[in-house]
Write an enzyme that holds these catalytic residues in place. Sequence first.
Site, short mmCIF file in Angstrom:
data_model
loop_
_atom_site.label_atom_id
_atom_site.label_comp_id
_atom_site.label_asym_id
_atom_site.label_seq_id
_atom_site.Cartn_x
_atom_site.Cartn_y
_atom_site.Cartn_z
N ASP A 76 102.15 -7.21 72.31
CA ASP A 76 102.19 -6.25 73.43
C ASP A 76 102.98 -5.04 72.95
OD1 ASP A 76 102.00 -5.25 76.13
OD2 ASP A 76 104.06 -5.86 76.46
N SER A 77 103.00 -4.01 73.79
CA SER A 77 103.79 -2.83 73.46
C SER A 77 105.30 -3.11 73.56
CB SER A 77 103.44 -1.69 74.42
OG SER A 77 103.72 -2.10 75.75
N TYR A 91 102.45 2.17 75.85
CA TYR A 91 101.10 2.47 75.37
C TYR A 91 100.28 3.15 76.46
CZ TYR A 91 101.26 -0.63 71.20
OH TYR A 91 101.52 -1.23 69.99
N GLY A 92 100.68 2.90 77.71
CA GLY A 92 99.83 3.22 78.86
C GLY A 92 99.52 4.68 79.11
N CYS A 111 98.30 -7.55 76.34
CA CYS A 111 98.50 -6.19 76.83
C CYS A 111 97.16 -5.71 77.37
CB CYS A 111 98.95 -5.32 75.66
SG CYS A 111 98.99 -3.56 76.02
N ASN A 112 97.16 -5.28 78.63
CA ASN A 112 95.91 -4.81 79.23
C ASN A 112 95.43 -3.52 78.60
OD1 ASN A 112 95.36 -6.36 82.12
ND2 ASN A 112 97.47 -6.44 81.44
N THR A 113 96.39 -2.65 78.27
CA THR A 113 96.02 -1.35 77.70
C THR A 113 95.33 -1.56 76.35
OG1 THR A 113 98.02 -0.51 78.78
CG2 THR A 113 96.92 0.95 77.21
N GLU A 160 111.04 -1.86 81.32
CA GLU A 160 111.68 -1.79 79.99
C GLU A 160 113.15 -1.37 80.10
OE1 GLU A 160 110.62 -2.51 76.78
OE2 GLU A 160 108.65 -3.22 77.40
N CYS A 174 98.63 -5.24 84.19
CA CYS A 174 99.52 -4.84 83.10
C CYS A 174 100.47 -6.02 82.95
CB CYS A 174 100.29 -3.57 83.46
SG CYS A 174 101.61 -3.18 82.28
N THR A 175 100.70 -6.46 81.72
CA THR A 175 101.51 -7.67 81.54
C THR A 175 102.99 -7.44 81.83
OG1 THR A 175 101.61 -7.21 79.16
CG2 THR A 175 99.91 -8.76 79.92
N HIS A 176 103.39 -6.19 82.02
CA HIS A 176 104.77 -5.92 82.46
C HIS A 176 104.94 -6.19 83.97
CE1 HIS A 176 105.27 -3.74 78.65
NE2 HIS A 176 106.55 -3.60 78.92
#
Length: 267
Positions: free
Chosen positions: A13-14, A45-46, A76-78, A155, A187-189
């Site tokens: 992921d980012s 990344y988004g 990561c979806n992006t 983050e 979004c995995t966040h």
Amino acid sequence: MKCLKNQPIGIFDSGIGGLTVARSIRKALPGENMIYFGDTARVPYGNKSRDTIIRFACEIVKFLVKKKVKMIVIACNTASSFSLNAIKKIYSGPVIGVISPGVKEAIDVSENGRIGVIGTNSTINSRSYNKEIAKYGPDIKFFSESCPLFVPLVENKFSNDDIAYDVAERYLKELKKKHIDTLILGCTHYPILKKVISSVMNGIKLVDSSSAVAKKVKDVLVKEDLLLSDKRSQGWTRCYVSDDVKGFRVDARIFFKKDISIKKAVL
Ligand code: DGL
């Protein structure tokens, strides 16, 4: 080259968002070994372009290949929205993205066929969710909204702060009018903001694709005869990050409830 069962699963992921997926994989497959890469030097990344996201994702995959992973999970979806095909060109083992498992779960749980998705600017603009949902036919009504400040909030550890509630109220205002009964956290966040999002979207089912992804990982490993079936031993988890390890260590401890190996890696 044939992979061996005891080779690790590669996940990336980012930043810390993909840990939501890694945690579900760990829960579903306790004996598996995992290598996680968080691109903390380049998060988010988004808001980046397709070409940049593909380049970052391929660099990470090359790194994971050197670590001899037996499969790749794009947590990561992006990156899943843009780089799935590019990754399949450079890696011959199984590759799983997060979009289709999340959509399938939303279709399963929605009762009124009105589904929302929230994600980064790049994910929403890519229309990857629209395309995946369209596979289930025209009766499904679909609404989307990008929430670009959510990732920096997570983050920077503001997930439970009043500021996160204010931002969520603002981003989700229009979606609240659409009579959706299911909202995909695209979004995995975002599962880290679940408390905030569910309080704003009162009563709406939230789909966090991580457990659906973990199930898919298991299915693929069984199919490829790569599942590590020794139930007696606990698998190991190693993380690599592209920036300082300090902040990531705090988050990883929360996710895995113990200290795990974290190293800085140069791609
Ligand atoms: N967690 C990622 C996703 O699922 C990336 C978010 C970001 O870096 O902007 O989209």
